[in-house]
Design an enzyme around this catalytic site. Structure first.
Site, short mmCIF file in Angstrom:
data_model
loop_
_atom_site.label_atom_id
_atom_site.label_comp_id
_atom_site.label_asym_id
_atom_site.label_seq_id
_atom_site.Cartn_x
_atom_site.Cartn_y
_atom_site.Cartn_z
N ALA A 62 0.87 -1.17 0.00
CA ALA A 62 0.00 0.00 0.00
C ALA A 62 0.91 1.23 0.00
CB ALA A 62 -0.86 0.00 1.25
N GLY A 101 0.46 -5.15 0.79
CA GLY A 101 -0.72 -5.13 -0.07
C GLY A 101 -0.42 -5.65 -1.47
N GLU A 104 -0.75 -9.22 -1.20
CA GLU A 104 -2.18 -9.53 -1.01
C GLU A 104 -2.93 -9.47 -2.36
OE1 GLU A 104 -3.51 -8.16 3.34
OE2 GLU A 104 -2.32 -6.63 2.27
N GLU A 124 4.09 -5.78 7.09
CA GLU A 124 3.28 -4.77 7.77
C GLU A 124 3.63 -4.63 9.25
OE1 GLU A 124 0.71 -6.03 4.26
OE2 GLU A 124 2.19 -6.94 5.58
N1 T1G Z 1 4.68 3.40 0.04
C1 T1G Z 1 5.14 4.62 -0.30
N2 T1G Z 1 6.45 4.88 -0.63
C2 T1G Z 1 7.27 3.83 -0.64
C3 T1G Z 1 6.84 2.52 -0.30
C4 T1G Z 1 5.47 2.32 0.04
N3 T1G Z 1 4.97 1.11 0.34
N4 T1G Z 1 7.92 1.70 -0.38
C5 T1G Z 1 8.95 2.46 -0.76
N5 T1G Z 1 8.58 3.73 -0.91
C6 T1G Z 1 9.42 4.87 -1.35
C7 T1G Z 1 10.52 5.19 -0.34
O1 T1G Z 1 10.08 6.07 0.66
C8 T1G Z 1 11.58 5.82 -1.24
O2 T1G Z 1 11.21 7.15 -1.47
C9 T1G Z 1 11.44 5.03 -2.54
O3 T1G Z 1 10.13 4.46 -2.50
C10 T1G Z 1 12.44 3.92 -2.67
O4 T1G Z 1 12.39 3.12 -1.50
C11 T1G Z 1 -2.98 -3.18 3.34
C12 T1G Z 1 -1.22 -1.69 4.83
C13 T1G Z 1 10.34 -1.99 -1.57
C14 T1G Z 1 12.14 -3.17 -0.39
O5 T1G Z 1 6.36 -2.20 4.06
O6 T1G Z 1 10.58 -2.18 2.15
O7 T1G Z 1 0.78 -2.84 2.33
O8 T1G Z 1 13.07 8.25 -0.34
O9 T1G Z 1 14.71 3.66 -0.70
O10 T1G Z 1 15.98 0.21 -0.67
O11 T1G Z 1 -1.65 -4.89 4.03
O12 T1G Z 1 11.17 0.37 -0.05
O13 T1G Z 1 13.18 7.88 -2.78
O14 T1G Z 1 11.52 9.52 -1.82
O15 T1G Z 1 13.32 1.87 0.43
O16 T1G Z 1 15.27 -0.39 -3.01
C15 T1G Z 1 3.87 -2.79 3.14
C16 T1G Z 1 8.10 -0.89 2.16
C17 T1G Z 1 3.16 -1.50 3.23
C18 T1G Z 1 7.44 -2.20 1.94
C19 T1G Z 1 12.64 -1.15 -1.81
N6 T1G Z 1 5.07 -2.65 2.32
N7 T1G Z 1 9.17 -0.65 1.22
O17 T1G Z 1 13.77 -0.86 -1.05
O18 T1G Z 1 14.22 1.53 -1.92
S1 T1G Z 1 1.78 -1.61 4.31
C20 T1G Z 1 6.24 -2.34 2.87
C21 T1G Z 1 10.35 -1.31 1.32
C22 T1G Z 1 0.60 -2.51 3.45
C23 T1G Z 1 -1.56 -3.68 3.40
C24 T1G Z 1 -0.64 -2.85 4.20
C25 T1G Z 1 11.43 -0.90 0.38
C26 T1G Z 1 11.59 -1.82 -0.85
P1 T1G Z 1 12.31 8.25 -1.61
P2 T1G Z 1 13.73 2.56 -0.82
P3 T1G Z 1 14.93 0.10 -1.69
#
Ligand code: T1G
Length: 653
Positions: A62, A101, A104, A124
């Site tokens: 998400a 998500g 999912e 999450e």
């Molecule tokens: N949402 C918004 N921005 C995101 C994002 C996300 N999910 N993931 C990454 N970014 C932005 C980050 O801030 C950065 O921005 C750029 O992308 C590159 O990220 C309903 C509620 C995918 C493994 O927890 O673990 O789904 O700083 O530097 O090292 O169940 O990003 O460049 O402006 O980290 O190559 C669940 C979170 C959400 C994964 C890539 N998902 N992301 O790593 O790049 S909750 C996560 C990561 C959810 C549902 C629920 C990592 C990555 P900027 P980065 P990276």
């Protein structure tokens, strides 16, 4: 504005392609785009649908940046339920990381394929949340309760092959993902494949007591955190509730968590970690130097751990020691660490051997003539460090980066003994260096921009979280530890016991309370440092008299079996009367009125001490922003991430 989701018909296959850089997060526009594509597919000639993503990864979750704002339609649960309800078989084709998500969405599809390099996960819990789009109900139905709980409570992704083993992915695609997935779709159609709706499956049988087992483990491992416990409740619900009730339980718990303090704090840390990588005034495209070979001066605990961090990232390392004996000693520490990682299943035998093979040793500085970077990691003697940098200045090639792993010393003074201060920088690792994620990157007055940019990029490559610090005594983390330590001493003299102070901080979520930390580090370290200071420099004797008396009584901490606590052979700490007497006698000597002190006051004063010093550090420009300090304390000093770090906690308390 064009939609980040494209829909095309390829033969009789409807291809839904998401293109929302950088990580295809499920923003409102992406959710709407998927719904629009499903609308088109409902009435066209497609016989099956394929969900695939452009760019470097499948949907990584998400859009976290939307959290905290109004939830905009369509909600993700309705998108995934719509996918699952499709009358035409839906296939998800995964590359990069399918997370949260994003996974999912894949779970709601009827078939899943992936490149062998792909990873899938439900992280999450690291955001203080749980999978809120059906993940807690669909995952156990496919992978069983045990695997589902492991995936969701650890938040650690697994590889595609392992995902096939546990039933979460059906097929591995080699080569081009789109072509491979289209071919597989054709095979499925030829086999008259029909929609397989995961929610219609029953949860496979599971071990009695598995849920209480996880609850007990998580109560220790994730002390005070709510989300892990709620995940167990939801997965348990999946085993006995109807799918509707299970989904409702998931939604209710998700709604509670996303509005809660812990998730707010963890989301702060998520973005703080990414912000810390950005340096004010340094362009994101600042050119960097190539680092494919590194020299490490000093094969002690720190040197060995640093060597492993680079070797584990595929970078060749030359470890330098003053003698063959010392060198063999250093290399055998590394061998033991690798054997331990293999034994704990953290590394395969092959991977450990490959990494170890990248580390060689020498007693001759000349062997560093061609390396791209050198990190000095000898003990904290400023004169010795300066002598080493003079030597490095003489043997290293032009353009080599010269770094020091000092925890305190003045990087500018060290740089000044060389003819190339622009190539000198601080890279402060934390012990054990092959495990701890934090790296304080210390920018000297003359450190060149490309040297700084290189080290920030390199930190990510060796799986560290970099934070930039200016030059001052103790940089960010250790400087803040001073007032924190002093406050802990005042609390002892005013009436708290070591066990109460540590207990209060550990219940707050700290990995370890201050007194146990000082015993672990060794009370003699601080004692020796204080001997070099004048009484004026030492400041209020109340803040060091007790540890001085303990050292003079031979209580150096864990290493001598006694410090603020007595330690058994398993390093278990036991409070002891002798120390309590020294504390009470010192309090009387210094005229302290002893009183009852609450745990709340202990937490407020200790975190308050960190906060106050943190404010000075930002005001002086040593740290760029307060959130950088939160990253330092969460990744380097065991501060609970679900409290957001000392600055976030101070600002929101
Ligand atoms: N949402 C918004 N921005 C995101 C994002 C996300 N999910 N993931 C990454 N970014 C932005 C980050 O801030 C950065 O921005 C750029 O992308 C590159 O990220 C309903 C509620 C995918 C493994 O927890 O673990 O789904 O700083 O530097 O090292 O169940 O990003 O460049 O402006 O980290 O190559 C669940 C979170 C959400 C994964 C890539 N998902 N992301 O790593 O790049 S909750 C996560 C990561 C959810 C549902 C629920 C990592 C990555 P900027 P980065 P990276």
């Amino acid at each position: 504005m064009s939609s980040p989701v494209n829909y095309t018909l390829t033969g009789n296959i409807g291809v839904i392609s998401v293109d929302n850089p950088p990580v295809n997060a499920l923003s409102q526009a992406v959710r709407q785009g998927i719904m629009d594509a499903l609308d088109k597919a409902e009435n066209d000639a497609s016989e099956t649908l394929l969900i695939i993503c452009e760019g470097r990864t499948f949907i990584a979750g998400a859009d976290i940046s939307e959290f905290g704002g109004p939830l905009l339609d369509p909600w993700l649960p309705s998108v995934v339920n719509r996918i699952e309800a499709s009358a035409k078989p839906v296939i998800a084709a995964i590359h990069g990381t399918a997370l949260g998500g994003g996974f999912e969405v894949a779970l709601s599809a009827h078939y899943r394929c992936a490149l062998s390099t792909a990873r899938i996960g439900l992280p999450e819990v690291k955001l203080g949340l749980l999978p809120g789009a059906g993940g807690t109900q669909r995952t156990p139905r496919l992978a069983g309760v045990e695997a589902a709980l492991g995936l969701m409570t650890s938040g650690v992704p697994i590889g595609a092959n392992q995902a096939v083993e546990v039933g979460l992915v059906d097929k591995i695609i080699e080569g081009d993902l789109l072509q491979g997935a289209l071919a597989w779709a054709g095979e499925l159609l030829a086999d008259n494949a029909v929609p397989r709706r995961t929610t219609e499956l029953a949860v496979p049988p599971f071990e009695e007591g598995v849920f209480d087992g996880f609850r007990a483990t998580l109560a220790k491992r994730a002390r005070g955190q709510i989300a892990p416990q709620y995940i167990v409740d939801c997965v348990e619900g999946a085993t006995h509730l109807s799918i509707e009730k299970g989904m409702q339980l998931e939604r209710d718990r998700f709604a509670e968590l996303i509005a809660g303090e812990q998730s707010l704090a963890l989301r702060h840390i998520f973005f703080a970690e990414r912000a810390a990588a950005k340096i004010d005034g340094l362009a994101r495209d600042t050119p960097t130097r190539s680092v494919e070979s590194v020299g490490i001066i000093g094969g002690g605990t720190m040197g060995g751990g640093i060597a492993m961090s680079f070797a584990n990232a595929g970078i060749a390392v030359t470890l330098i020691e003053i003698s063959d004996e010392a060198l063999q000693g250093g290399l055998s520490i590394i061998d033991r660490n690798y054997a331990g990682s293999v034994k704990r299943g953290k590394l395969s035998e092959e991977k450990a051997a490959t990494c170890r093979g990248l580390i060689s040793g020498s007693t001759d500085y000349a062997s560093l003539a061609e390396v791209d970077m050198v990190i000095e990691a000898v003990f904290e003697d400023p004169d010795l460090k300066k002598k080493i940098f003079k030597k490095l200045d003489g043997v290293c090639k032009q353009g080599a980066i010269l770094a020091t792993n000092t925890s305190y010393q003045d990087v500018d003074e060290i740089a000044a003994v060389t003819s190339r201060p622009g190539d000198v920088i601080g890279t402060h690792f934390f012990s054990p260096a092959h495990i701890m994620k934090l790296l304080e990157v210390v920018r000297g007055d003359k450190t060149a921009d490309d040297v700084l940019a290189t080290c920030m990029k390199l930190a990510k490559r060796i799986r560290k979280v970099p934070v930039v610090s200016g030059v001052c005594y103790g940089f960010i983390g250790n400087r803040m530890l001073q007032p924190y330590g002093k406050q802990s001493q005042l609390l002892l003299l005013e009436g708290a016991t070591p066990a109460q102070v540590d207990g209060a901080m550990e219940n707050f979520g700290m990995a370890m309370g201050p007194l146990r930390v000082f015993d672990l580090a060794g009370l003699d370290v601080g004692y020796k440092a204080r001997q070099a200071l004048s009484n004026e420099q030492k400041g209020d004797p109340a803040t060091y008299r007790v540890p001085d008396l303990l050292v003079e009584a031979g209580r150096l901490g864990q290493k001598s079996g006694a410090g603020f606590y007595r330690y058994d052979e398993n390093r278990n700490a036991t409070p002891c009367q002798e120390v309590q007497k020294i504390i009470e006698d010192t309090a009387a000597d210094l005229g302290f009125e002893r009183r009852q002190i609450s745990d709340e006051e202990i937490v407020d004063r200790l975190v308050g001490a960190l906060f106050a010093e943190g404010c000075k550090i930002v005001a002086e420009g040593i740290a760029q922003r307060t959130s950088d300090i939160d990253v330092v304390y969460v990744y380097g000093y065991g501060f609970p991430a679900h409290r957001g770090g000392p600055m976030y906690f101070g600002e929101n308390a």
